[in-house]
Design an enzyme around this catalytic site. Structure first.
Site, short mmCIF file in Angstrom:
data_model
loop_
_atom_site.label_atom_id
_atom_site.label_comp_id
_atom_site.label_asym_id
_atom_site.label_seq_id
_atom_site.Cartn_x
_atom_site.Cartn_y
_atom_site.Cartn_z
CB VAL A 86 -0.91 0.04 1.26
CG1 VAL A 86 -1.85 1.22 1.22
CG2 VAL A 86 -1.66 -1.27 1.43
CB CYS A 87 0.87 4.36 -1.97
SG CYS A 87 1.68 5.97 -1.97
#
Length: 137
Positions: A86-87
């Site tokens: 996940v960024c």
């Protein structure tokens, strides 16, 4: 010519139909390739960006009559040894944090769901550099 590993870039909020379509595509792809190869190893890369970071929130409540995308992605990850990056910046800006970032940014707690990992955009860039077939949901 060998087929490339698809890269699913999830950007849709968990309530959006595209978020559910991405899960269905991932499940079908993994089942198809596992059946062909007789293996459970992952032949798919995913990256959660933007509003899709909400999927990684372990505190996100879901009614019983709706698909819980967080749990479904966790199940796929366990079954197929799939990583769930996940960024980090889009996650933090949406209130999703792991222990390290909560400490670093002096937040009151963490809520990153099991199996998900906060990573920098360089992870996505490296995935894209390998010539993967990119599909955005």
């Amino acid at each position: 010519m060998t087929p490339t590993t698809p890269l699913l870039l999830l950007t849709a909020d968990p309530s959006h139909p595209l978020a559910h379509l991405a899960l269905r595509y991932a499940r079908a792809h993994l089942q198809s390739t596992a059946h062909k190869d007789n293996t459970q190893n992952s032949t798919l890369n995913v990256f959660f960006y933007g509003d899709a970071a909400h999927i990684a929130n372990r505190l996100r409540w879901q009614s019983a009559d709706q698909v819980n995308l967080t749990k479904e992605w966790q199940n796929l990850a366990e079954q197929y040894e799939l990583s769930l990056p996940v960024c980090v910046s889009t996650a933090l800006s949406r209130g999703v944090s792991d222990t390290d970032n909560s400490t670093r940014h002096q937040l009151d707690g963490n809520n990153l769901a099991r199996g998900f990992a906060l990573v920098g955009l360089s992870e996505l860039a490296m995935m894209m550099q390998d010539g993967r077939h990119l599909m955005q949901f």
